[in-house]
Design a protein around this motif. Structure first.
Motif, mmCIF file in Angstrom:
data_model
loop_
_atom_site.group_PDB
_atom_site.id
_atom_site.type_symbol
_atom_site.label_atom_id
_atom_site.label_comp_id
_atom_site.label_asym_id
_atom_site.label_seq_id
_atom_site.Cartn_x
_atom_site.Cartn_y
_atom_site.Cartn_z
ATOM 1 N N GLY A 241 0.803 -1.207 0.000
ATOM 2 C CA GLY A 241 0.000 0.000 0.000
ATOM 3 C C GLY A 241 0.841 1.264 0.000
ATOM 4 N N ILE A 242 0.175 2.393 -0.112
ATOM 5 C CA ILE A 242 0.856 3.688 -0.171
ATOM 6 C C ILE A 242 1.657 3.942 1.101
ATOM 7 C CG2 ILE A 242 0.474 6.193 -0.264
ATOM 8 C CD1 ILE A 242 -1.943 5.608 -2.095
ATOM 9 N N ASP A 243 1.045 3.724 2.257
ATOM 10 C CA ASP A 243 1.760 3.918 3.521
ATOM 11 C C ASP A 243 2.996 3.033 3.599
ATOM 12 O OD1 ASP A 243 0.376 5.924 4.768
ATOM 13 O OD2 ASP A 243 -0.877 4.619 5.984
ATOM 14 N N GLU B 122 6.136 10.977 -5.868
ATOM 15 C CA GLU B 122 6.068 9.831 -6.779
ATOM 16 C C GLU B 122 5.134 8.758 -6.231
ATOM 17 O OE1 GLU B 122 9.055 6.219 -8.037
ATOM 18 O OE2 GLU B 122 9.909 8.232 -7.898
ATOM 19 N N ILE B 123 5.158 8.551 -4.914
ATOM 20 C CA ILE B 123 4.340 7.509 -4.288
ATOM 21 C C ILE B 123 2.881 7.936 -4.181
ATOM 22 C CG2 ILE B 123 3.947 6.195 -2.163
ATOM 23 C CD1 ILE B 123 7.004 6.340 -1.691
ATOM 24 N N THR B 124 2.651 9.175 -3.733
ATOM 25 C CA THR B 124 1.288 9.623 -3.426
ATOM 26 C C THR B 124 0.586 10.301 -4.597
ATOM 27 O OG1 THR B 124 2.027 11.790 -2.619
ATOM 28 C CG2 THR B 124 1.957 9.987 -1.018
ATOM 29 N N GLY B 125 1.378 10.894 -5.482
ATOM 30 C CA GLY B 125 0.786 11.596 -6.607
ATOM 31 C C GLY B 125 0.565 13.076 -6.388
ATOM 32 N N PHE B 126 0.941 13.588 -5.207
ATOM 33 C CA PHE B 126 0.769 15.027 -4.969
ATOM 34 C C PHE B 126 1.838 15.542 -4.015
ATOM 35 C CE2 PHE B 126 -1.926 12.851 -1.862
ATOM 36 C CZ PHE B 126 -1.499 13.427 -0.668
ATOM 37 N N ASP B 127 2.032 16.846 -4.007
ATOM 38 C CA ASP B 127 2.971 17.494 -3.088
ATOM 39 C C ASP B 127 2.305 17.692 -1.741
ATOM 40 O OD1 ASP B 127 5.360 17.939 -4.633
ATOM 41 O OD2 ASP B 127 4.220 19.404 -5.803
ATOM 42 N N MET B 128 3.063 17.487 -0.670
ATOM 43 C CA MET B 128 2.560 17.822 0.654
ATOM 44 C C MET B 128 2.503 19.322 0.802
ATOM 45 S SD MET B 128 1.478 15.767 2.950
ATOM 46 C CE MET B 128 1.696 16.838 4.346
#
Length: 265
Positions: A67-69, A258-264
Motif C-alpha cells: 500500500g501507499i503507507d 512519486e508515491i502519493t501523486g501530490f505534493d505535501m
C-alpha cells in the motif's frame, strides 16, 4: 561425612554459583537491548499497521502487506539506513502495541490529533486527507448535515468515527461502529446504515474497485483536512528525529510525490 562427599558437594555449590552468575549476566544484556530499542539505534525496526485500509495498507493476493503507507515507510527506511518489518496488528491493538514497545512505530493512515498527541509522539505529516460520505446512488443525503437523523457506519475510533460523533452525539445509537472500514461499507450496503464515513483515499479506492456497485461520494467542507503521521512511543525522540529526517529527504528528492501523486502542503 567423608572427604569424597565433601568434594562432591563443593563442586555442586560452585556449579550453582556459575549458573546464577550466567543468569545475572543475561539479564544485564537484556536491559541493554531494551535500552537500545528505545534509543532508535536498531538496524531493523518493527512497524505495526492495520492492513485493511486499501489503498493505504492492505494484504495482497500473496499475503504481503502493501500500500501507499507501506511504500512511504520503505522509502523513509532506505533514506535513514534501516530495515523494516511490517506486522498486521489491527487498528484497536495498534495503539497499545506502540505504547508497550511491541512495535517500534506504527503506520496506518493515523491522523495527527491533539488527543492522540497526549499519549504518543508523531512525525511531521507525510499525507493529507479528509473525510467523505459514501451513500447508495439516489440517496437523499447530500451533505454532512443530512446525516443527523440517519444511521451512519464508521470504523471504530478513527477520525471518521469522531466527526460523526460530533454530528450525532457520542452515544447516539445511530452510529454503527465496526472494526474495519470495509465492514462499515458492508453495513451500508446491507441496509444496516444509510451512509458510511471514512478517509477519502479509502472510499475512492473502494468505489474504483467496485464499479458494479452504484455508489456516490459526497464531499463537504464541514470535514477539515487531516494529516497523517508515523506514530512513535511517547518520549522516543531519537527514533522520531530519524523518521523525520527520512520524511524530509523523500519530500525533497520527489519520492513522496512519486508515491502519493501530490505534493505535501
Amino acid at each position: 561425612m567423608n572427604k569424597k562427599w565433601k568434594a562432591l558437594i563443593a563442586a555442586m555449590f560452585l556449579f550453582a554459583l556459575t549458573v546464577l552468575a550466567a543468569c545475572g549476566s543475561s539479564g544485564d544484556e537484556s536491559s541493554t537491548e531494551d535500552s537500545d530499542s528505545d534509543s532508535g539505534d536498531k538496524s531493523k525496526l518493527i512497524v505495526g499497521t492495520d492492513a485493511t485500509y486499501a489503498p493505504m495498507e492492505y494484504m495482497d493476493d500473496n499475503g504481503n502487506i502493501v500500500g501507499i503507507d507501506i511504500d512511504i515507510v520503505e522509502a523513509v527506511a532506505k533514506e535513514i539506513g534501516v530495515e523494516v518489518e511490517f506486522q498486521n496488528v489491527g487498528w484497536e491493538p495498534l495503539f497499545p502495541a506502540v505504547e508497550n514497545g511491541e512495535v517500534d512505530f506504527a503506520v496506518s493512515s493515523i491522523t495527527i490529533t491533539e488527543e492522540r498527541k497526549e499519549n504518543f509522539d508523531f512525525t511531521d505529516p507525510y499525507f493529507v486527507a479528509n473525510q467523505v460520505i459514501l451513500v447508495p446512488e439516489g440517496s437523499d443525503i447530500k451533505s454532512a448535515q443530512d446525516l443527523e437523523d440517519k444511521k451512519v457506519a464508521v470504523q471504530i475510533n478513527t477520525t471518521g468515527h469522531i466527526v460523526v460523533q460530533d454530528l450525532l452525539g457520542n452515544t447516539n445509537p445511530n452510529i454503527v461502529a465496526t472494526e474495519t472500514m470495509p465492514l462499515a461499507i458492508s453495513e451500508m450496503l446491507n441496509g444496516n446504515a444509510d451512509a458510511a464515513v471514512g478517509d477519502n483515499s479509502v472510499v475512492i479506492d473502494y468505489v474504483k474497485n467496485n464499479p458494479n456497485v452504484e455508489l456516490e461520494i459526497i464531499e463537504d467542507d464541514y470535514f477539515e483536512k487531516e494529516y497523517y503521521g508515523l506514530m512513535v512511543k511517547k518520549g522516543n525522540t531519537e527514533l522520531l528525529e530519524k523518521l523525520n529526517e527520512g520524511i524530509q529527504k523523500i519530500k525533497e528528492n520527489g519520492k513522496l510525490k512519486e508515491i502519493t501523486g501530490f505534493d505535501m502542503e
